[in-house]
Write a protein that holds these residues in place. Structure first.
Motif, PDB file in Angstrom:
ATOM      1  N   ASP A  86       9.777  -4.081   0.237  1.00 45.42           N
ATOM      2  CA  ASP A  86      10.346  -4.850   1.718  1.00 45.42           C
ATOM      3  C   ASP A  86       8.889  -4.922   2.803  1.00 45.42           C
ATOM      4  OD1 ASP A  86      12.894  -5.250   0.889  1.00 45.42           O
ATOM      5  OD2 ASP A  86      13.410  -3.247   1.790  1.00 45.42           O
ATOM      6  N   THR A  87       8.079  -3.972   2.734  1.00 45.75           N
ATOM      7  CA  THR A  87       7.023  -4.087   3.586  1.00 45.75           C
ATOM      8  C   THR A  87       6.379  -5.246   3.657  1.00 45.75           C
ATOM      9  OG1 THR A  87       6.923  -1.798   2.811  1.00 45.75           O
ATOM     10  CG2 THR A  87       5.297  -2.550   4.538  1.00 45.75           C
ATOM     11  N   GLY A  88       5.892  -5.903   2.666  1.00 50.62           N
ATOM     12  CA  GLY A  88       5.077  -6.913   2.743  1.00 50.62           C
ATOM     13  C   GLY A  88       5.938  -8.448   3.154  1.00 50.62           C
TER      14      GLY A  88
ATOM     15  N   GLN B 201      -9.369   2.964  10.351  1.00 48.19           N
ATOM     16  CA  GLN B 201      -9.629   4.420  10.203  1.00 48.19           C
ATOM     17  C   GLN B 201      -9.943   4.727   8.680  1.00 48.19           C
ATOM     18  OE1 GLN B 201     -10.469   6.276  12.705  1.00 48.19           O
ATOM     19  NE2 GLN B 201     -11.144   7.879  11.422  1.00 48.19           N
ATOM     20  N   PHE B 202      -9.235   4.265   7.686  1.00 46.16           N
ATOM     21  CA  PHE B 202      -9.322   4.567   6.480  1.00 46.16           C
ATOM     22  C   PHE B 202     -10.935   4.075   5.904  1.00 46.16           C
ATOM     23  CE2 PHE B 202      -4.806   4.658   6.718  1.00 46.16           C
ATOM     24  CZ  PHE B 202      -4.430   5.892   6.778  1.00 46.16           C
ATOM     25  N   TYR B 203     -11.151   2.977   6.526  1.00 46.96           N
ATOM     26  CA  TYR B 203     -12.553   2.226   5.979  1.00 46.96           C
ATOM     27  C   TYR B 203     -13.527   3.411   6.519  1.00 46.96           C
ATOM     28  CZ  TYR B 203     -16.725  -0.215   6.812  1.00 46.96           C
ATOM     29  OH  TYR B 203     -18.196  -0.647   6.781  1.00 46.96           O
TER      30      TYR B 203
ATOM     31  N   GLN C 105     -11.105   9.868  -1.878  1.00 49.49           N
ATOM     32  CA  GLN C 105     -10.155  10.958  -1.824  1.00 49.49           C
ATOM     33  C   GLN C 105      -8.855  10.493  -2.546  1.00 49.49           C
ATOM     34  OE1 GLN C 105     -10.894  14.216  -2.033  1.00 49.49           O
ATOM     35  NE2 GLN C 105     -12.943  13.249  -1.502  1.00 49.49           N
ATOM     36  N   TRP C 106      -8.549   9.320  -2.170  1.00 56.38           N
ATOM     37  CA  TRP C 106      -7.172   8.680  -2.399  1.00 56.38           C
ATOM     38  C   TRP C 106      -7.061   8.573  -3.990  1.00 56.38           C
ATOM     39  CZ3 TRP C 106      -6.528   4.602   1.732  1.00 56.38           C
ATOM     40  CH2 TRP C 106      -5.772   5.229   2.820  1.00 56.38           C
ATOM     41  N   GLY C 107      -8.235   7.978  -4.372  1.00 56.16           N
ATOM     42  CA  GLY C 107      -8.407   7.460  -6.007  1.00 56.16           C
ATOM     43  C   GLY C 107      -8.392   8.775  -6.673  1.00 56.16           C
TER      44      GLY C 107
ATOM     45  N   ASP D 224      -7.812  -2.978  12.617  1.00 57.86           N
ATOM     46  CA  ASP D 224      -7.560  -1.429  11.974  1.00 57.86           C
ATOM     47  C   ASP D 224      -6.838  -1.894  10.574  1.00 57.86           C
ATOM     48  OD1 ASP D 224      -4.906  -2.171  12.478  1.00 57.86           O
ATOM     49  OD2 ASP D 224      -4.851  -0.809  14.399  1.00 57.86           O
ATOM     50  N   HIS D 225      -6.221  -0.921  10.208  1.00 61.60           N
ATOM     51  CA  HIS D 225      -5.508  -0.987   8.735  1.00 61.60           C
ATOM     52  C   HIS D 225      -4.161  -1.365   8.560  1.00 61.60           C
ATOM     53  CE1 HIS D 225      -5.973   0.624   4.686  1.00 61.60           C
ATOM     54  NE2 HIS D 225      -4.782   1.017   4.528  1.00 61.60           N
ATOM     55  N   SER D 226      -3.342  -1.662   9.886  1.00 61.16           N
ATOM     56  CA  SER D 226      -2.086  -1.979  10.047  1.00 61.16           C
ATOM     57  C   SER D 226      -1.737  -3.269   9.696  1.00 61.16           C
ATOM     58  CB  SER D 226      -1.698  -1.799  11.375  1.00 61.16           C
ATOM     59  OG  SER D 226      -2.223  -2.984  12.504  1.00 61.16           O
ATOM     60  N   TYR D 227      -0.410  -3.589   9.785  1.00 63.65           N
ATOM     61  CA  TYR D 227       0.013  -4.776   9.264  1.00 63.65           C
ATOM     62  C   TYR D 227      -0.107  -5.823  10.513  1.00 63.65           C
ATOM     63  CZ  TYR D 227       1.926  -4.342   4.774  1.00 63.65           C
ATOM     64  OH  TYR D 227       1.921  -4.438   3.456  1.00 63.65           O
ATOM     65  N   TYR D 228      -0.634  -5.368  11.630  1.00 62.90           N
ATOM     66  CA  TYR D 228      -0.955  -6.466  12.584  1.00 62.90           C
ATOM     67  C   TYR D 228      -2.208  -6.974  12.267  1.00 62.90           C
ATOM     68  CZ  TYR D 228       2.252  -3.870  15.758  1.00 62.90           C
ATOM     69  OH  TYR D 228       3.440  -3.682  16.281  1.00 62.90           O
TER      70      TYR D 228
ATOM     71  N   ASP E 171       3.587  14.422  -1.310  1.00 63.67           N
ATOM     72  CA  ASP E 171       2.507  14.019  -0.508  1.00 63.67           C
ATOM     73  C   ASP E 171       2.743  12.536  -0.202  1.00 63.67           C
ATOM     74  OD1 ASP E 171       1.238  16.512  -0.595  1.00 63.67           O
ATOM     75  OD2 ASP E 171       0.081  16.162  -2.141  1.00 63.67           O
ATOM     76  N   TRP E 172       2.233  11.938   0.929  1.00 63.91           N
ATOM     77  CA  TRP E 172       2.584  10.560   1.029  1.00 63.91           C
ATOM     78  C   TRP E 172       1.678   9.652   0.244  1.00 63.91           C
ATOM     79  CZ3 TRP E 172      -1.418   7.640   3.138  1.00 63.91           C
ATOM     80  CH2 TRP E 172      -2.469   8.449   3.912  1.00 63.91           C
ATOM     81  N   ASP E 173       0.513  10.132  -0.148  1.00 63.03           N
ATOM     82  CA  ASP E 173      -0.545   9.436  -0.817  1.00 63.03           C
ATOM     83  C   ASP E 173      -0.404   9.883  -2.185  1.00 63.03           C
ATOM     84  OD1 ASP E 173      -1.385  12.035  -0.531  1.00 63.03           O
ATOM     85  OD2 ASP E 173      -3.380  11.488   0.265  1.00 63.03           O
TER      86      ASP E 173
ATOM     87  N   GLY F  19       0.653  -1.140   0.003  1.00 60.84           N
ATOM     88  CA  GLY F  19      -0.165   0.078   0.026  1.00 60.84           C
ATOM     89  C   GLY F  19       0.787   1.220   0.190  1.00 60.84           C
ATOM     90  N   LEU F  20      -0.022   2.463   0.048  1.00 56.71           N
ATOM     91  CA  LEU F  20       0.821   3.738   0.374  1.00 56.71           C
ATOM     92  C   LEU F  20       1.746   3.776   1.172  1.00 56.71           C
ATOM     93  CD1 LEU F  20      -2.585   5.544   0.407  1.00 56.71           C
ATOM     94  CD2 LEU F  20      -1.086   5.602  -1.633  1.00 56.71           C
ATOM     95  N   THR F  21       3.032   4.385   0.733  1.00 56.81           N
ATOM     96  CA  THR F  21       4.135   4.575   1.329  1.00 56.81           C
ATOM     97  C   THR F  21       5.139   3.326   1.645  1.00 56.81           C
ATOM     98  OG1 THR F  21       3.356   4.353   3.715  1.00 56.81           O
ATOM     99  CG2 THR F  21       2.863   6.334   3.031  1.00 56.81           C
ATOM    100  N   CYS F  22       4.837   2.106   1.019  1.00 58.08           N
ATOM    101  CA  CYS F  22       5.518   1.125   1.276  1.00 58.08           C
ATOM    102  C   CYS F  22       6.398   0.738   0.183  1.00 58.08           C
ATOM    103  CB  CYS F  22       4.326  -0.196   1.408  1.00 58.08           C
ATOM    104  SG  CYS F  22       3.336  -0.176   2.987  1.00 58.08           S
ATOM    105  N   THR F  23       7.345  -0.254   0.378  1.00 58.60           N
ATOM    106  CA  THR F  23       8.220  -0.685  -0.600  1.00 58.60           C
ATOM    107  C   THR F  23       8.011  -2.208  -0.854  1.00 58.60           C
ATOM    108  OG1 THR F  23       9.943  -1.198   1.069  1.00 58.60           O
ATOM    109  CG2 THR F  23       9.901   1.266   0.168  1.00 58.60           C
TER     110      THR F  23
HETATM  111  N1  LIG Z   1       1.465   7.458   6.346  1.00 55.78           N
HETATM  112  C1  LIG Z   1       0.071   7.425   6.441  1.00 55.78           C
HETATM  113  C2  LIG Z   1      -0.440   6.159   6.611  1.00 55.78           C
HETATM  114  C3  LIG Z   1      -0.210   5.411   5.454  1.00 55.78           C
HETATM  115  C4  LIG Z   1      -0.457   3.899   5.571  1.00 55.78           C
HETATM  116  O1  LIG Z   1      -1.008   3.558   6.453  1.00 55.78           O
HETATM  117  N2  LIG Z   1       0.004   3.062   4.532  1.00 55.78           N
HETATM  118  C5  LIG Z   1      -0.478   1.771   4.760  1.00 55.78           C
HETATM  119  C6  LIG Z   1      -0.733   1.317   3.634  1.00 55.78           C
HETATM  120  S1  LIG Z   1      -2.174   2.413   2.731  1.00 55.78           S
HETATM  121  C7  LIG Z   1       0.816   0.992   5.230  1.00 55.78           C
HETATM  122  O2  LIG Z   1       0.878  -0.319   4.976  1.00 55.78           O
HETATM  123  N3  LIG Z   1       1.765   1.444   5.585  1.00 55.78           N
HETATM  124  C8  LIG Z   1       3.021   0.835   5.992  1.00 55.78           C
HETATM  125  C9  LIG Z   1       3.120  -0.028   7.385  1.00 55.78           C
HETATM  126  O3  LIG Z   1       1.977   0.209   8.233  1.00 55.78           O
HETATM  127  O4  LIG Z   1       4.090  -0.636   7.628  1.00 55.78           O
HETATM  128  C10 LIG Z   1      -0.162   8.511   7.528  1.00 55.78           C
HETATM  129  O5  LIG Z   1       0.596   9.135   7.942  1.00 55.78           O
HETATM  130  O6  LIG Z   1      -1.402   8.482   7.912  1.00 55.78           O
END
Ligand SMILES: N[C@@H](CCC(=O)N[C@@H](CS)C(=O)NCC(=O)O)C(=O)O
Length: 287
Positions: free
Chosen positions: A61-63, A230-232, A185-187, A264-268, A98-100, A55-59
């Motif tokens: 390596d993230t997954g 939160q993004f949902y 908004q992102w799209g 939530d939206h995180s990798y947890y 911007d990060w998005d 997702g956004l901000t990732c590389t």
């Molecule tokens: N950097 C953003 C959040 C971006 C975000 O949550 N990105 C998700 C994908 S949309 C992500 O996987 N981030 C990397 C991580 O959690 O390791 C913020 O400041 O709100």
């Protein structure tokens, strides 16, 4: 287009290797990918591949580092390919503002706006260029057995690439995918920046793409999202719109959409359901 090995780590009896290569799709920039090969994969024993789009901000390596996909992939005998989320160093004015949007936010499309069309072609990079590079390198990946999954922007990528190419991917799944990008908004921001006309964004919107899926082909789709994402809550993901479009399309197949209470939206969240997604894809990849 030859792969250069940057690093290699043994993991779950297989290996995770980082490669770089000069990407034609990304306008000649250096692209990086991570490739997990399960134990036993070789040119004489080819294995299926699952592409993971972050997702956004990732590389790339993230997954690989946080997704918790490798144990199940090793057990199932499946390769996992982790591409980056955008070109790096294109030098377009504003791409790092911007990060998005811009760097780390390629949205898995083919850019048509003057500023971005030379480099921001993640669609071609993922669908054609990386598979070709892996095939040329003869790593032991079966190019005929491919599925795709991803998180957030990467979930949008996985669902839209699957829906745009019937028969190319065996299955697609998303963790908290941006499922209806023309209406969030992102799209809207991505499509108005990368595309010559925002109208073109419809061709990358999974909710819209569902209506053009061939009726005689079964769908294989899985979506999970968290009730506390939160993004949902902010309306960026719109899984309900996707679900409604699915019901309207009436297409048959194996479709699972689940709201996961309290996540939530995180990798947890992603890592909690990681094995379940890999095992689900394995059903389609291993027949
Ligand atoms: N950097 C953003 C959040 C971006 C975000 O949550 N990105 C998700 C994908 S949309 C992500 O996987 N981030 C990397 C991580 O959690 O390791 C913020 O400041 O709100």
């Amino acid at each position: 287009m030859s792969l250069k090995q940057e690093s290699r780590n043994k993991a779950f009896e297989g290996s995770l290797t980082k490669y770089s290569f000069e990407s034609t799709a990304l306008g000649g920039l250096t692209a990086k990918i991570n490739v997990f090969l399960p134990p036993g994969a070789s040119s004489s024993h080819k294995v299926p591949a699952l592409y993971y789009l972050a997702g956004l901000t990732c590389t790339e390596d993230t997954g690989a580092q946080k997704g918790a996909f490798l144990a199940e992939a090793s057990k199932q005998g499946i390769a996992v390919v982790f591409p980056d989320t955008s070109p790096r160093g294109a030098g377009v004015e504003g791409e790092d503002k911007d990060w998005d949007f811009g760097t780390g936010a390629g949205f898995y499309l083919t850019a048509t706006s003057d500023a971005y069309k030379k480099n921001y072609n993640m669609y071609e990079h993922i669908v054609n260029e990386i598979p070709k590079a892996l095939e040329q390198a003869n790593l032991g990946i079966d190019k005929g057995k491919v599925s795709i999954f991803g998180h957030s922007m990467g979930g949008h990528g996985a669902l839209s690439l699957y829906l745009k190419n019937p028969g190319h991917y065996r299955s697609a799944s998303g963790f908290a995918p941006i499922a209806n990008p023309t209406e969030c908004q992102w799209g809207k921001k991505a499509f108005s920046g990368y595309l010559a006309t925002p109208e073109e964004g419809k061709a990358y919107d999974s909710t819209i793409l569902l209506s053009s899926w061939p009726q005689d082909r079964k769908l294989a789709l899985k979506v999970d999202y968290g009730s506390d994402d939160q993004f949902y809550k902010d309306g960026q993901l719109r899984p309900e719109a996707f679900q409604e479009a699915l019901s309207k399309a009436g297409t048959q197949g194996e479709v699972e959409i689940e709201k996961r209470e309290g996540y939530d939206h995180s990798y947890y969240f992603v890592s909690t359901f990681a094995s379940e997604h890999v095992a689900w894809h394995a059903k389609f990849l291993k027949v």
